[in-house]
Motif scaffolding. Structure first.
Motif, PDB file in Angstrom:
ATOM      1  N   GLY A 238       0.791  -1.227   0.000  1.00 46.84           N
ATOM      2  CA  GLY A 238       0.000   0.000   0.000  1.00 46.84           C
ATOM      3  C   GLY A 238       0.820   1.272   0.000  1.00 46.84           C
ATOM      4  N   ARG A 275       2.616  -1.766  -5.935  1.00 50.55           N
ATOM      5  CA  ARG A 275       2.618  -0.486  -6.649  1.00 50.55           C
ATOM      6  C   ARG A 275       3.929   0.276  -6.482  1.00 50.55           C
ATOM      7  NH1 ARG A 275      -2.136   2.339  -7.422  1.00 50.55           N
ATOM      8  NH2 ARG A 275      -3.054   1.106  -5.745  1.00 50.55           N
ATOM      9  N   TYR A 403      -1.096  -2.407 -11.642  1.00 49.17           N
ATOM     10  CA  TYR A 403      -2.531  -2.514 -11.943  1.00 49.17           C
ATOM     11  C   TYR A 403      -2.830  -1.960 -13.337  1.00 49.17           C
ATOM     12  CZ  TYR A 403      -2.066  -3.333  -7.023  1.00 49.17           C
ATOM     13  OH  TYR A 403      -1.632  -3.840  -5.829  1.00 49.17           O
TER      14      TYR A 403
HETATM   15  C1  LIG Z   1      -2.949  -5.718  -3.354  1.00 49.76           C
HETATM   16  C2  LIG Z   1      -2.270  -6.192  -2.146  1.00 49.76           C
HETATM   17  C3  LIG Z   1      -0.971  -5.754  -1.836  1.00 49.76           C
HETATM   18  C4  LIG Z   1      -0.195  -4.766  -2.666  1.00 49.76           C
HETATM   19  O1  LIG Z   1      -0.628  -3.453  -2.531  1.00 49.76           O
HETATM   20  P1  LIG Z   1       0.226  -2.285  -3.233  1.00 49.76           P
HETATM   21  O2  LIG Z   1      -0.545  -1.053  -2.994  1.00 49.76           O
HETATM   22  O3  LIG Z   1       0.322  -2.602  -4.665  1.00 49.76           O
HETATM   23  O4  LIG Z   1       1.544  -2.222  -2.572  1.00 49.76           O
HETATM   24  C5  LIG Z   1      -0.360  -6.302  -0.729  1.00 49.76           C
HETATM   25  N1  LIG Z   1      -0.995  -7.205   0.061  1.00 49.76           N
HETATM   26  C6  LIG Z   1      -2.253  -7.619  -0.198  1.00 49.76           C
HETATM   27  C7  LIG Z   1      -2.878  -8.619   0.686  1.00 49.76           C
HETATM   28  C8  LIG Z   1      -2.931  -7.136  -1.310  1.00 49.76           C
HETATM   29  O5  LIG Z   1      -4.176  -7.552  -1.546  1.00 49.76           O
END
Ligand SMILES: *Cc1c(COP(=O)(O)O)cnc(C)c1O
Length: 446
Positions: A238, A275, A403
């Motif tokens: 995230g 991301r 994405y």
């Molecule tokens: C989508 C997701 C991520 C990755 O999130 P980013 O914003 O791309 O870093 C990590 N862990 C879980 C469980 C996810 O569903």
């Protein structure tokens, strides 16, 4: 600087975007290999004190070349399906550094993951735990799990991408988690290896991580037992990236909040960035097919559509767009240029006395960049002030590594685009453009 303009021409590393589009066609995703590596090393470096498992989120960008590149740099993987497990295995990924998240794992997916000896399952319900127990027992195995907590924290991101609030389908509340730990003796084929969470994406502040980790640390302290030793604490992904002129915490700033809290728990850290590794390391190249003006609005119609890149339609996402060849020096926000703020404030019409429509004195035009799909949401850029582009011009849609292709579909029966990866002055097609014939593969008349 993995994407930059040299004498008015966009380059990915040392390869001109224009040449790539000519050789490989459009729409085309272009990745910077060294940019991906740099981002991975930067995040690992920032967290070095905690020496985490960096489990790259496969769903953010799942091409085998990307997975294999990150694997060779030392990454583990965060998967959310049996298909992603297949990708990780095919790319030579280390199953002992692979964690399996997701609220709806099927029996078959659980079985395959147990056969592959993944590090752990991030379980998202008590019912799922029962299923894993039954399948592991039938296979004569002990399944390692982490309890994915829903800490009920507002990560202040788009409603479609927040995952850590009580009303979201993700994770397990603290009361149920506590019950799972207390009753673990009834699940002889389960070993509780950790606590996991993922709060949403993108999160432009460190505060939600701090709050969630404080809650998780309390839980670990109160519930640690011989059957639940909590060796791992997985904070999810995230981490935010620059799409325009947001204020984005650095990896170091996220780490400064996360690492000390992990130290306090005695757990080993897992992070699941997606991301923040891939997002700014690809552009989508698309060619202008037509332009038109309906008397009220000007449209630039390009050959990429929402099937190729769905983020604007799905999340109202902003993607910076600029012609791949332009006399105008673009406000290189990607390079954190000081003029970016100035540019973005002028971009919105009506703020600087630019003509609402038509071409202004600087040769810019207010336009709407749209795709060919029969949906009004098929729009990459609404009311943007862009250099004049005519038929044949090449447009770059920036920050599309995460994405982007991984969410591409064949909607409107459009073959999915090709992907290329650039390394210095070389490039390789890492995914062939899908063919029209492949679109009907597997279909039967009746
Ligand atoms: C989508 C997701 C991520 C990755 O999130 P980013 O914003 O791309 O870093 C990590 N862990 C879980 C469980 C996810 O569903």
């Amino acid at each position: 600087m993995n994407f930059q303009y040299r004498s008015g021409e966009l380059f990915c590393e040392n390869v001109a975007a224009g040449g790539l589009a000519e050789k490989c066609g459009t729409p085309l995703y272009v990745y910077s290999k060294n940019g991906l590596l740099a981002a991975f090393h930067e995040i690992r470096g920032a967290f070095s004190e905690a020496a985490p498992i960096v489990a790259f989120s496969v769903k953010s960008c799942s091409n085998l070349a990307v997975l294999s590149l990150l694997r060779s740099a030392g990454a583990g993987f965060d998967i959310v399906s049996g298909g992603e497990l297949h990708r990780v295995v095919t790319a030579g990924g280390d199953s002992r550094k692979t964690v399996f998240s997701g609220v709806g794992k099927s029996d078959e997916e659980i079985r395959r993951a147990l056969e592959t000896d993944i590090l752990l399952f991030n379980i998202e319900s008590e019912a799922e735990l029962d299923s894993i127990q039954a399948i592991a027992a039938a296979m004569g195995k002990v399944a390692p799990v982490a309890i994915r907590i829903n800490p009920d924290i507002d990560a202040k991101t788009h409603t479609k991408t927040t995952t850590g609030k009580k009303e979201n389908k993700f994770g397990i509340d603290f009361v149920s988690a506590s019950r799972i730990v207390r009753n673990i003796a009834e699940q002889p084929n389960i070993r509780i290896l950790g606590i996991a969470m993922h709060l949403g994406s993108p999160i432009y502040s460190v505060e939600p991580y701090a709050q969630a980790l404080d809650k998780a640390s309390d839980f670990i302290r109160e519930h640690r037992s011989p059957r639940a030793q909590f060796e791992y604490l997985d904070v999810g992904g995230g981490f935010g990236i620059l799409y325009r002129d947001q204020t984005v915490p650095t990896f170091k700033e996220y780490a400064d909040v996360i690492s000390p809290r992990i130290r306090g728990t005695g757990c080993k850290l897992i992070i699941e960035p997606g991301r923040s590794i891939t997002g700014n390391n690809a552009v989508l190249l698309t060619r202008v097919l037509y332009t038109k003006d309906n008397g009220t609005k000007h449209f630039t119609i390009v050959d990429a559509g929402m099937n190729d890149l769905i983020r604007p339609a799905m999340y109202d996402a902003y993607h910076f767009c600029w012609p791949a060849r332009s006399e105008r020096t673009p406000p290189s926000y990607l390079f954190r240029s000081p003029d970016a703020k100035d540019y973005f404030s002028r971009e919105t019409p009506g703020t600087t006395g630019i003509h609402e429509r038509g071409v202004d004195a600087d040769g810019f035009r207010l336009t709407n960049v749209v795709g060919p799909i029969c949906e009004s949401s098929d729009c990459f850029a609404g009311n943007r002030r862009l250099p004049i582009m005519e038929r044949g011009a090449l447009l770059a849609v920036f920050s599309t590594g995460a994405y982007g292709f991984s969410m591409a579909s064949c909607y409107n029966s459009r073959p999915r685009p090709a992907e290329v990866m650039v390394d210095g002055s070389e490039y390789r097609e890492i995914r062939r453009r899908e063919t029209i014939e492949q679109l009907t593969d597997g279909e039967n008349l009746f």
